[in-house]
Scaffold this active site. Structure first.
Site, PDB file in Angstrom:
ATOM      1  N   HIS A 133      40.160 -71.765  26.227  1.00  0.00           N
ATOM      2  CA  HIS A 133      40.898 -72.386  27.324  1.00  0.00           C
ATOM      3  C   HIS A 133      42.284 -71.738  27.420  1.00  0.00           C
ATOM      4  O   HIS A 133      42.707 -71.309  28.474  1.00  0.00           O
ATOM      5  CB  HIS A 133      41.015 -73.896  27.104  1.00  0.00           C
ATOM      6  CG  HIS A 133      41.701 -74.614  28.232  1.00  0.00           C
ATOM      7  ND1 HIS A 133      41.654 -75.971  28.392  1.00  0.00           N
ATOM      8  CD2 HIS A 133      42.464 -74.155  29.249  1.00  0.00           C
ATOM      9  CE1 HIS A 133      42.360 -76.324  29.476  1.00  0.00           C
ATOM     10  NE2 HIS A 133      42.856 -75.234  30.006  1.00  0.00           N
ATOM     11  N   GLU A 186      47.145 -69.405  33.075  1.00  0.00           N
ATOM     12  CA  GLU A 186      47.477 -69.538  31.652  1.00  0.00           C
ATOM     13  C   GLU A 186      48.717 -68.720  31.297  1.00  0.00           C
ATOM     14  O   GLU A 186      49.548 -69.157  30.518  1.00  0.00           O
ATOM     15  CB  GLU A 186      46.284 -69.127  30.776  1.00  0.00           C
ATOM     16  CG  GLU A 186      45.119 -70.108  30.835  1.00  0.00           C
ATOM     17  CD  GLU A 186      45.494 -71.510  30.367  1.00  0.00           C
ATOM     18  OE1 GLU A 186      46.059 -71.651  29.270  1.00  0.00           O
ATOM     19  OE2 GLU A 186      45.234 -72.481  31.110  1.00  0.00           O
ATOM     20  N   HIS A 214      51.795 -70.847  30.196  1.00  0.00           N
ATOM     21  CA  HIS A 214      51.925 -70.850  28.734  1.00  0.00           C
ATOM     22  C   HIS A 214      52.382 -69.510  28.155  1.00  0.00           C
ATOM     23  O   HIS A 214      53.177 -69.467  27.233  1.00  0.00           O
ATOM     24  CB  HIS A 214      50.589 -71.243  28.091  1.00  0.00           C
ATOM     25  CG  HIS A 214      50.067 -72.559  28.561  1.00  0.00           C
ATOM     26  ND1 HIS A 214      50.666 -73.759  28.250  1.00  0.00           N
ATOM     27  CD2 HIS A 214      49.003 -72.867  29.355  1.00  0.00           C
ATOM     28  CE1 HIS A 214      49.991 -74.762  28.815  1.00  0.00           C
ATOM     29  NE2 HIS A 214      48.986 -74.239  29.495  1.00  0.00           N
TER      30      HIS A 214
END
Length: 201
Positions: A17, A66, A70
């Site tokens: 993920h 992502e 992040h």
């Protein structure tokens, strides 16, 4: 959500993920995702980190998300301070953990019968020496079992495995729950029978 896109054949193994820094304050939101920086990783990315929700020719939407959310925060660590390092290190950690192999060795296979959550936790803790955070979809109406949805491993800044702390009730404001369709993932209940599905129905 799979009917709305071209995910005809979902992977039959655990995929990535993301790699998420906790409590990251130092994010560079102007550092945009550039797929050419990870061109050497694309084959592995498509296999181990697929985007099963968005149909697009190059399927980079998930990776872009992502990175933006992040990766730009993780980049304060030298070992993650480029797109190639961030995605490459996540792939390396995934291979190192080998969750698919570990669950099989522990005799935990996708099945139509139920498991005890405590047995799953004990097997993982025995194997890794740390306790991951196991997240489930709650039972659907009329069902009694929860369904495993995600297994989260925690690392130190030196990228060594460490116990994941799941506060009681897990109402940690810094950890927004992941919304999947209409159900949402939250830390699994230790007392509910647990379903590890072989196919998404």
């Amino acid at each position: 959500q799979m009917n709305a896109n071209d995910c005809h054949d979902p992977p039959m193994y655990w995929t990535i993920h993301g790699l998420w820094p906790d409590r990251a304050e130092d994010c560079n939101r102007t550092w945009h995702f550039n797929v050419t920086e990870i061109k050497d990783l694309i084959l592995d990315m498509r296999h181990y980190w697929p985007d099963v929700l968005h149909s697009s020719l190059n399927r980079t939407q998930f990776w872009k998300h992502e990175w933006d959310k992040h990766g730009t925060c993780a980049a304060t660590l030298e070992v993650l301070n480029s797109q190639k390092k961030y995605f490459g290190k996540a792939l390396e950690l995934y291979q190192h953990i080998d969750l698919n192999g570990c669950l099989l060795k522990a005799g935990l296979k996708p099945s139509s019968s139920y498991y005890k959550m405590t047995a799953i936790k004990e097997a993982l803790t025995r194997f890794y020496g740390v306790t991951p955070k196991i997240q489930c979809l709650p039972p659907e109406e009329g069902e009694k079992a929860q369904t495993i949805g995600q297994i989260e491993f925690c690392f130190t800044k030196e990228l060594q495995l460490v116990n994941c702390m799941a506060p009681e009730g897990d109402s940690n404001p810094r950890q927004p729950r992941l919304m999947l369709g209409t159900s949402e993932l939250s830390v699994c209940n230790d007392t509910l029978p647990t379903y590890y599905p072989s196919e998404v129905q």
